[in-house]
Design a protein around this motif. Structure first.
Motif, mmCIF file in Angstrom:
data_model
loop_
_atom_site.group_PDB
_atom_site.id
_atom_site.type_symbol
_atom_site.label_atom_id
_atom_site.label_comp_id
_atom_site.label_asym_id
_atom_site.label_seq_id
_atom_site.Cartn_x
_atom_site.Cartn_y
_atom_site.Cartn_z
ATOM 1 N N LYS B 46 21.686 56.411 40.770
ATOM 2 C CA LYS B 46 21.625 56.143 42.212
ATOM 3 C C LYS B 46 20.533 56.982 42.883
ATOM 4 C CE LYS B 46 25.902 57.423 42.753
ATOM 5 N NZ LYS B 46 26.156 57.862 41.353
ATOM 6 N N SER B 47 20.539 58.285 42.589
ATOM 7 C CA SER B 47 19.516 59.144 43.191
ATOM 8 C C SER B 47 18.132 58.776 42.672
ATOM 9 C CB SER B 47 19.799 60.613 42.881
ATOM 10 O OG SER B 47 20.981 61.013 43.538
ATOM 11 N N THR B 48 18.077 58.375 41.415
ATOM 12 C CA THR B 48 16.792 57.950 40.850
ATOM 13 C C THR B 48 16.236 56.781 41.656
ATOM 14 O OG1 THR B 48 17.476 58.679 38.666
ATOM 15 C CG2 THR B 48 15.664 57.098 38.753
ATOM 16 N N MET B 90 18.389 63.267 51.573
ATOM 17 C CA MET B 90 18.491 63.639 50.158
ATOM 18 C C MET B 90 19.836 64.245 49.792
ATOM 19 S SD MET B 90 14.694 64.942 49.227
ATOM 20 C CE MET B 90 13.289 64.161 50.025
ATOM 21 N N GLN B 91 20.219 63.981 48.548
ATOM 22 C CA GLN B 91 21.463 64.565 48.043
ATOM 23 C C GLN B 91 21.345 66.091 48.030
ATOM 24 O OE1 GLN B 91 22.592 63.039 44.181
ATOM 25 N NE2 GLN B 91 24.576 64.067 44.209
ATOM 26 N N TYR B 92 20.157 66.566 47.664
ATOM 27 C CA TYR B 92 19.912 68.013 47.661
ATOM 28 C C TYR B 92 18.673 68.324 48.492
ATOM 29 C CZ TYR B 92 23.088 67.507 43.744
ATOM 30 O OH TYR B 92 24.166 67.171 42.963
ATOM 31 N N LEU B 175 21.004 56.961 52.579
ATOM 32 C CA LEU B 175 21.780 58.201 52.638
ATOM 33 C C LEU B 175 22.354 58.472 51.252
ATOM 34 C CD1 LEU B 175 21.387 57.666 55.638
ATOM 35 C CD2 LEU B 175 23.805 58.154 56.020
ATOM 36 N N ASP B 176 21.755 59.439 50.567
ATOM 37 C CA ASP B 176 22.210 59.732 49.212
ATOM 38 C C ASP B 176 23.300 60.797 49.267
ATOM 39 O OD1 ASP B 176 22.579 60.025 46.527
ATOM 40 O OD2 ASP B 176 20.528 60.653 46.064
ATOM 41 N N GLU B 177 24.524 60.352 49.211
ATOM 42 C CA GLU B 177 25.697 61.241 49.258
ATOM 43 C C GLU B 177 25.659 62.209 50.427
ATOM 44 O OE1 GLU B 177 27.426 62.791 45.802
ATOM 45 O OE2 GLU B 177 26.513 61.320 44.463
ATOM 46 N N THR B 178 25.199 61.709 51.586
ATOM 47 C CA THR B 178 25.174 62.556 52.768
ATOM 48 C C THR B 178 26.595 62.951 53.163
ATOM 49 O OG1 THR B 178 23.162 61.460 53.453
ATOM 50 C CG2 THR B 178 24.301 62.693 55.150
HETATM 51 MG MG LIG Z 1 22.835 61.354 42.845
#
Ligand SMILES: [Mg+2]
Ligand SMILES: Nc1ncnc2c1ncn2[C@@H]1O[C@H](COP(=O)(O)OP(=O)(O)OP(=O)(O)O)[C@@H](O)[C@H]1O
Lengths: 417, 253
Positions: B46-48, B90-92, B175-178
């Motif tokens: 997913k993040s990729t 971003m997730q991070y 929104l990546d795991e916001t």
């Molecule tokens: Mg991820």
């Protein structure tokens, strides 16, 4: 006429002690020999002797060679509230110093004539070890003697502006004596700015004497003309509980070597030597420090941050020496640089020379590229690569500028450096 | 009438350096004004996908294409994608020592304005704009003065991402795991932020592991993502099913 230090007529050659001192300077310069790749202290920053020999010395008494077109006698505009003093092409251009009580500033020739300078000249370093300071001594004439008298707390910085604009490959030889007497507190700023298109050489020696419980903030920005060279020795002696805060900012030029030699002579003496350099084309910067802890409970801190891009070359040589009797000292040194191109080069030579056992000393040295994650994050927010890089580079150098305790000076450099 | 904003067709992509394949035959279309949710197990890619869309150099497509607002997205630089209206929370989020949050946000806002041929905001104008948004998101002035994301708590970093989304008003926000690691108030703040951005023009792709946020924002579509591609699409009931029986039921189906 090509340079010939023996045949230059200087003011006061008829004063025996002065003539003798110059002679010693010439001898030491000759004895050392021209620094080259094999000279340890100069191996990263020597230059061609022929280019040195092609320099001229302007020993005429007039202030500068601009035929009345320059404004060297006008009151010096300072970038913030300060007492301004100006040198124009190596010669003192300020006639009216306009300083408050407790501070005395004299052209060096006056202090040579009166003899006050004699007590301090060449007392803080050994000429045998510093070839360009020996040369400086051989040519001693221009400069200042600045005394912050006992207990005086100066309200504003003294701002010394050196403007090099003559279209000639001159050798500018500046010797300053800066004396902070017992309990005195002052800030001195030196701003070297060159606009000439000739490869002049600025050869500076500052001898700084900080008495018991005195404090001197000494901030220097070397922003010489691109083609020029700047070689400086800041030689400092600090007595009991005295404090010296130095900062050197190096802009790009053909060679900018700033050397600091400090003797922490007595208990409680402390020094900070911080700096920053930023090179983007083909210039060379050398920051060399040698901090000698000669008594117990003396402290020193150094932080130098730099940037080298293009085919520039930067050098950091930092030495901390702790004498056998100098117990319970702290000596810290950090050099952090950004190396932004394959053609650029950074040489770092940290040295700890510790003869006492109960001390805290550390040095650190890092050298690397900008952080790819940070650059991507900024790009992902619409900031283009070039701008993102500039933001990160500025953050890197601003970190060192954060060490400057005088806010006016700090803001000036944050904005202009 | 439906207007395609993002169209991903037969996308294969992976790690640029090693060629390791992570996204394997992905198809996804998001129309203007839609909210989509993407759910998938850890390591599904997913993040990729999010990074690839935003233009992170670590990842590269090997085949397929991605169209965003009529442009070939993969040919644009990351900053061009952002200015074209793509935003990745971003997730991070990355910390940037030495750069104050204020200053960073001003650079970002002015980059967008420059792109839109609008005059850049000066310090006072920017501060006015910033204050209004910051207050809504519970971002304090103290936080704005600090170095960007340096020492920020997990939740504070996510709020900062939402603040940036609000300031930049993207066409498509990913929104990546916001919503991960947020307290109840912060979760509500994120939901409000999403609902505020969500207009008939603006869209969102919400990558999440939890039903909580989806309950607050009502997605138009939910996609179950597994091993680099979408295995099933539907409405919010998919998320509820997932909550009850896990990914197994989708993979085996
Ligand atoms: Mg991820
Ligand atoms: N740069 C890389 N080099 C090698 N492998 C990578 C790289 N980036 C991602 N991967 C791998 O690709 C897979 C997908 O990672 P990704 O971060 O996209 O997962 P995710 O679906 O976001 O998971 P999570 O739910 O845990 O956030 C993982 O196995 C991960 O280790």
């Amino acid at each position: 006429m090509a340079i010939d230090t023996a045949n230059i007529e200087l003011w006061g050659d008829n004063i025996p002690w002065l003539c003798g001192l110059r002679e010693k300077g010439r001898a030491a310069f000759k004895q050392y020999g021209w620094p080259n790749a094999k000279t340890e202290a100069w191996k990263y920053s020597y230059f061609n002797k022929k280019e040195f020999e092609a320099l001229h010395i302007d020993n005429t008494p007039h202030h500068c060679d601009c035929n009345g077109h320059c404004h060297c006698h006008e009151k010096t505009a300072t970038p913030f509230a300060a007492y301004g003093i100006k040198f124009c092409n190596g010669k003192l251009a300020t006639e009216d110093f306009d300083l408050p009580a407790g501070v005395s500033v004299k052209p060096l020739v006056e202090a040579l004539f009166g003899g006050e300078a004699k007590k301090y000249l060449n007392k803080s370093f050994d000429m045998a070890k510093f070839p360009f300071a020996a040369l400086n001594t051989a040519l001693i004439e221009n400069g200042l003697m600045l005394v912050i008298e006992r207990g005086t707390k100066l309200d504003l910085p003294i701002f010394i502006y050196y403007h090099q604009h003559a279209q000639a490959a001159n050798l500018y030889n500046i010797r300053n004596l800066i004396i902070a007497e017992k309990g005195a507190k002052a800030t001195v700023v030196e701003y070297y700015e060159g606009s000439a298109e000739q490869p002049y050489l600025q050869n500076v020696v500052n001898e700084v004497f900080i008495a018991d419980s005195a404090r001197l903030n000494h901030y220097i920005w070397n922003k010489e003309a691109k083609v020029a060279r700047h070689i400086a020795l800041n030689s400092v002696q600090i007595r009991q509980n005295g404090y010296y805060e130095a900062f050197v900012a190096q802009s790009e030029c053909a060679l900018c070597r700033h050397e600091t030699y400090i003797e922490l002579l007595q208990k409680g003496a402390a020094a900070e030597v911080n700096g920053v350099y930023r090179l983007s084309e083909n210039g060379k910067s050398d920051i060399t420090t040698n901090v000698c802890h000669l008594d117990e409970h003396t402290n020193s801190h150094q932080l130098v941050k730099g940037v080298a891009d293009g085919s520039a070359k930067a050098v950091f040589q930092g030495k901390i020496h702790i004498a056998p009797n100098a117990q319970q000292c702290e000596g810290y040194q950090q050099h952090k640089a950004l190396l932004l191109s394959d053609e650029a080069e950074i040489d770092a030579k940290p040295e700890l020379e510790i003869f006492a056992d109960d001390v805290q000393c550390a040095h650190g040295n890092t050298c690397g590229d900008l952080d790819a994650e940070q650059l991507f994050y900024m790009q992902a927010r619409g900031i283009n690569m070039a701008e993102a890089r500039q933001i990160l580079i500025k953050a890197h150098t601003d970190d060192a500028l954060g060490k400057i305790s005088n806010k006016n000076v700090q803001n000036w450099l944050l904005e202009k450096f | 009438m439906e207007k395609k904003l993002l169209e991903i067709k037969d996308l294969y992509a992976g790690v640029a350096e090693s060629g390791k394949e992570i996204i394997k035959g992905l198809n996804l279309t998001i129309n203007a004004g839609e909210v989509h949710a993407l759910m998938g197990p850890n390591g599904a890619g997913k993040s990729t996908l999010a990074y690839l869309l935003a233009g992170k150099a670590d990842y590269a497509a090997t085949s397929g294409n991605v169209t965003f607002a009529g442009q070939n997205l993969l040919s644009l630089k990351p900053d061009e994608r952002a200015n074209a209206g793509l935003f990745l929370s971003m997730q991070y989020p990355v910390a940037i020592p030495g750069v104050s949050t204020n200053n960073f946000l001003k650079h970002a806002v002015n980059a967008k304005r420059k792109y839109m041929n609008l005059p850049e905001l000066d310090a006072a104008e920017f501060l006015k704009l910033l204050r209004a948004s910051a207050q809504e998101l519970g971002v304090t002035t103290e936080m704005l003065k600090r170095e960007l994301n340096v020492g920020f708590s997990g939740g504070e970093k996510k709020r900062m991402e939402m603040l940036q989304m609000q300031l930049l008003q993207p066409k498509l926000a990913i929104l990546d795991e916001t919503d991960s690691g947020l307290d109840i108030d912060a979760l509500r703040i994120v939901a409000e932020g999403v609902n505020k951005l969500h207009t008939s023009e603006n869209s969102l792709l919400i990558i999440t592991h939890h039903l909580d946020l989806l309950n607050l924002i009502k997605p138009d579509a939910v996609h179950i993502y597994y091993d680099g591609h979408i295995v099933q699409s539907g409405g919010k009931e998919l998320a509820e099913k997932l909550e009850q029986s896990g990914y197994k039921s989708f993979v085996e189906a």
